[in-house]
Design a protein around this motif. Structure first.
Motif, PDB file in Angstrom:
ATOM      1  N   TYR A  52       0.823  -1.209   0.000  1.00  0.00           N
ATOM      2  CA  TYR A  52       0.000   0.000   0.000  1.00  0.00           C
ATOM      3  C   TYR A  52       0.856   1.258   0.000  1.00  0.00           C
ATOM      4  O   TYR A  52       0.459   2.281  -0.556  1.00  0.00           O
ATOM      5  CB  TYR A  52      -1.016  -0.016   1.151  1.00  0.00           C
ATOM      6  CG  TYR A  52      -2.184  -0.879   0.775  1.00  0.00           C
ATOM      7  CD1 TYR A  52      -3.250  -0.360   0.062  1.00  0.00           C
ATOM      8  CD2 TYR A  52      -2.184  -2.237   1.067  1.00  0.00           C
ATOM      9  CE1 TYR A  52      -4.302  -1.161  -0.341  1.00  0.00           C
ATOM     10  CE2 TYR A  52      -3.229  -3.047   0.668  1.00  0.00           C
ATOM     11  CZ  TYR A  52      -4.280  -2.507  -0.039  1.00  0.00           C
ATOM     12  OH  TYR A  52      -5.305  -3.305  -0.459  1.00  0.00           O
ATOM     13  N   TYR A  55       1.664   1.500  -3.650  1.00  0.00           N
ATOM     14  CA  TYR A  55       0.453   1.810  -4.412  1.00  0.00           C
ATOM     15  C   TYR A  55       0.118   3.294  -4.304  1.00  0.00           C
ATOM     16  O   TYR A  55      -0.105   3.976  -5.310  1.00  0.00           O
ATOM     17  CB  TYR A  55      -0.691   0.942  -3.890  1.00  0.00           C
ATOM     18  CG  TYR A  55      -1.948   0.888  -4.731  1.00  0.00           C
ATOM     19  CD1 TYR A  55      -2.093   1.589  -5.919  1.00  0.00           C
ATOM     20  CD2 TYR A  55      -3.015   0.111  -4.313  1.00  0.00           C
ATOM     21  CE1 TYR A  55      -3.260   1.509  -6.674  1.00  0.00           C
ATOM     22  CE2 TYR A  55      -4.191   0.024  -5.058  1.00  0.00           C
ATOM     23  CZ  TYR A  55      -4.302   0.736  -6.240  1.00  0.00           C
ATOM     24  OH  TYR A  55      -5.448   0.653  -6.972  1.00  0.00           O
ATOM     25  N   SER A  98      -7.767  -5.284  -4.378  1.00  0.00           N
ATOM     26  CA  SER A  98      -6.691  -4.315  -4.603  1.00  0.00           C
ATOM     27  C   SER A  98      -5.789  -4.748  -5.756  1.00  0.00           C
ATOM     28  O   SER A  98      -5.352  -3.911  -6.554  1.00  0.00           O
ATOM     29  CB  SER A  98      -5.866  -4.118  -3.332  1.00  0.00           C
ATOM     30  OG  SER A  98      -6.636  -3.452  -2.355  1.00  0.00           O
ATOM     31  N   TYR A 108      -5.005   4.542  -6.282  1.00  0.00           N
ATOM     32  CA  TYR A 108      -4.912   4.037  -4.914  1.00  0.00           C
ATOM     33  C   TYR A 108      -6.176   4.365  -4.133  1.00  0.00           C
ATOM     34  O   TYR A 108      -6.729   5.457  -4.248  1.00  0.00           O
ATOM     35  CB  TYR A 108      -3.692   4.666  -4.222  1.00  0.00           C
ATOM     36  CG  TYR A 108      -3.763   4.652  -2.714  1.00  0.00           C
ATOM     37  CD1 TYR A 108      -3.439   3.498  -2.003  1.00  0.00           C
ATOM     38  CD2 TYR A 108      -4.150   5.785  -2.008  1.00  0.00           C
ATOM     39  CE1 TYR A 108      -3.509   3.485  -0.613  1.00  0.00           C
ATOM     40  CE2 TYR A 108      -4.215   5.777  -0.629  1.00  0.00           C
ATOM     41  CZ  TYR A 108      -3.892   4.623   0.065  1.00  0.00           C
ATOM     42  OH  TYR A 108      -3.970   4.610   1.431  1.00  0.00           O
TER      43      TYR A 108
END
Length: 163
Positions: A52, A55, A98, A108
């Protein structure tokens, strides 16, 4: 179940600050002090945070790589994930969603980790001074300093080292 403080901190940084770099730091330290097993559930959770982080910063190749690694490792950890107070099926669905978003080049979007244990949730709330803000919101208002923390972290270390 007794939850390690590093795990509570990880959940806090993941949900409240969206500081994925710090998630990585606190859980990596815990992992290093608890055997450094490469297939540890801690590694899978660290990889989620790293994915993340990438991302959000637009590094989709890095995000996909880490998310795939995390998904694969955690796919064998259903019992451990449930013992850590997370809903395994929901977590895996979120990771898969995701991955699809990344592959479709979608921007994102923050997720929440599916905490389903009331004792864990209370520990998280206690840690955050009973602030329920953001625990289940998929929002991200992280400042530049958090989004690009690795760059600033390296610069800060360099400045200190050069003194």
């Amino acid at each position: 179940m007794k939850y390690p403080l590093a795990y509570i901190e990880y959940l806090y940084y993941f949900h409240i600050d969206r500081d994925y770099f710090e998630c990585h730091e606190v859980l990596e330290s815990h992992w290093k002090n608890n055997g450094k097993e490469r297939t540890s559930i801690w590694v899978g959770l660290i990889q989620i945070a790293v994915s993340y982080y990438h991302y959000r910063r637009g590094n989709k190749i890095g995000a996909i790589k880490m998310l795939n690694k995390s998904h694969l490792l955690l796919s064998y950890k259903e019992k451990e994930i449930e013992e850590l107070g997370l809903n395994y099926n929901e977590l895996m669905r979120k990771l898969e969603r995701s991955l699809l978003d990344l592959q479709e080049n979608l921007p994102y979007r923050a997720i929440t980790l599916p905490i389903n244990n009331p004792i864990l949730m209370q520990k998280c709330l206690d840690y955050s001074n009973n602030s329920a803000i953001h625990w289940f919101d998929e929002i991200d208002e992280a400042p530049y300093e958090i989004i690009h923390k690795h760059k600033l972290h390296r610069t800060k270390n360099y400045v200190y080292a050069s003194r």
